[in-house]
Design a protein around this motif. Sequence first.
Motif, PDB file in Angstrom:
ATOM      1  N   CYS A  57      18.021  29.237   4.245  1.00  0.00           N
ATOM      2  CA  CYS A  57      17.093  28.109   4.111  1.00  0.00           C
ATOM      3  C   CYS A  57      16.360  28.183   2.769  1.00  0.00           C
ATOM      4  CB  CYS A  57      16.094  28.127   5.275  1.00  0.00           C
ATOM      5  SG  CYS A  57      14.720  26.974   5.102  1.00  0.00           S
ATOM      6  N   CYS A  60      14.358  29.241  11.830  1.00  0.00           N
ATOM      7  CA  CYS A  60      14.744  30.114  10.714  1.00  0.00           C
ATOM      8  C   CYS A  60      14.470  31.578  11.047  1.00  0.00           C
ATOM      9  CB  CYS A  60      14.010  29.713   9.434  1.00  0.00           C
ATOM     10  SG  CYS A  60      14.773  28.299   8.629  1.00  0.00           S
ATOM     11  N   CYS A  73      10.677  30.265   2.426  1.00  0.00           N
ATOM     12  CA  CYS A  73      11.156  30.725   3.734  1.00  0.00           C
ATOM     13  C   CYS A  73      12.050  31.947   3.509  1.00  0.00           C
ATOM     14  CB  CYS A  73      11.939  29.602   4.410  1.00  0.00           C
ATOM     15  SG  CYS A  73      12.644  30.078   5.993  1.00  0.00           S
ATOM     16  N   CYS A 130       9.690  29.086   7.620  1.00  0.00           N
ATOM     17  CA  CYS A 130       9.239  27.704   7.684  1.00  0.00           C
ATOM     18  C   CYS A 130       9.247  27.223   9.122  1.00  0.00           C
ATOM     19  CB  CYS A 130      10.118  26.806   6.809  1.00  0.00           C
ATOM     20  SG  CYS A 130      11.766  26.538   7.475  1.00  0.00           S
TER      21      CYS A 130
HETATM   22 ZN   LIG Z   1      13.417  28.035   6.735  1.00  0.00          ZN
END
Ligand SMILES: [Zn+2]
Length: 498
Positions: free
Chosen positions: A280, A311, A275, A307
């Motif tokens: 993250c 995010c 990601c 992801c």
């Molecule tokens: Zn993420």
Amino acid sequence: MAAVSFMIPQMQNALKQPERWNSEWENTIRNMERRFTPSALVNSLALTFAAQPLRRDASLREHQTILSNLCRTQAILTATAGTCFAGANLEERWMKASPDLRGKHILIGLSSACSIARNLHDARVYCGRELTLSHLRSDGRTVLELLKAVLLPEVAMPEEPKLLPHPAWDAFAAAQARGSPNDSEKYALASILTLRTKLICHVIHATLNSFVGVELPTVAVAKYNKKNNPGEPFLGREFGKSVVEGMLGVAGAKAQAKENKAAWKERQRGRTEHCSYGGCSKANDGSAKFSRCKTCWDNMQREILYCSAECQKADWKPQHKSICGKPLTFEAVSKPPPPIPPPSKPAPQIGPAVGNYERSPSLVYQIGWLNLNPKLDYVVRGGAEETNLDFPDPEAQALFRRCREKAMTTGDKQSIAIMAHFICWMTLDKPRFHLAAIVEQLKKEYVFDELPRAIHEMQQRQNKDPFRRPPLLAPMSPQNWVNFCKGMNVNRQVVLEL
Ligand SMILES: [Zn+2]
Ligand SMILES: [Zn+2]
């Protein structure tokens, strides 16, 4: 056939046939050294970089990723080296080892580091003789000096990596800075300096782990979409085909290309997408599909994966908005991205080194522990075991910490002696502490060979004190001193062989 000198050994052979692979490399390096100067290497890379806009964009993105990976690599290496120097007596053991034994571990280090990723493998070109087996194994100091040159002053993620100095590259960098380099030239130099430092860090890390007998470090590599893979570094790609054909004939070159492709696919299998949001960085385990930023993909074939929608949203304002769909500039990627969320830094117990005081790896390790555990006063190793010292009396602790700060930030010999004497004196008569081992540890931490004599002098000072206070506690009022040493034998003395 001048072109023969461009032949880069096959990466997959690093693990399969390390000796052969390495001697191929040493040949390549010998041949290259005569014809390649830093400026020739930088200019060739700058030219291929400028010629292809999409590859240029992917290379810039990759450069920034490598910068932050190098920061992490150096933080881990600094922690590992600290443990090895402090606990495993690395320095002495390495110096005493025979060149053959050192060579065995260096070869393991080389082949394991060069198997991490293509760009690191080919970066041996930028290291030249510095990273040849014969050079590294002959004198134990060579590896130790390289190691010390890349260690960080503290065990923590730095804001920028520490690049390995090198006379020829540094002279070239100074000359480039005096001129007016364009983005391609700046990128080419920065990329080379980063990659060579990163390769050397990985080689040393794996060599050390192999030597002290712990598992080799594993390094996760991001999976690239084939389309936006920045590709093989220029030597393998731009000159590779004609050179290999010259060496192996057309059919032989084809067979080798096929082998290389299969090896690349094999490497890709062990890699995962991540990601793109720094807060993250989740790896895609295959259970869900990551989605990419459409604007970046459509405009630049740049693969920015997330992801989740959350995010993507979180990344937008702080990071992605400024580059979305637009070509990157060297300026934008010349530093690692700032960490997200910003680290909430508790004030470290021990401040940074002052002036030009250079801390030993063992001291950096000690400070790393103290900064992690603010309650600790000192980590003492009596033999193999580590024991934490903390002084419950608030005044004694404050005096100790003031002295410790001066010793650790300036290397002031007087402060080191006062502190060392106090540690020794406090741990006397306690069976789990071994006086000789403690003195050895402190000697190494402060690179202070005369420490036993200095401790002896402190003991003389204590003996002359009317209340028998150790020099560290000399400012303590006699009343507090009486409380402090209740139940203690104040007449005990630190006796060392001089
Ligand atoms: Zn993420
Ligand atoms: Zn975008």
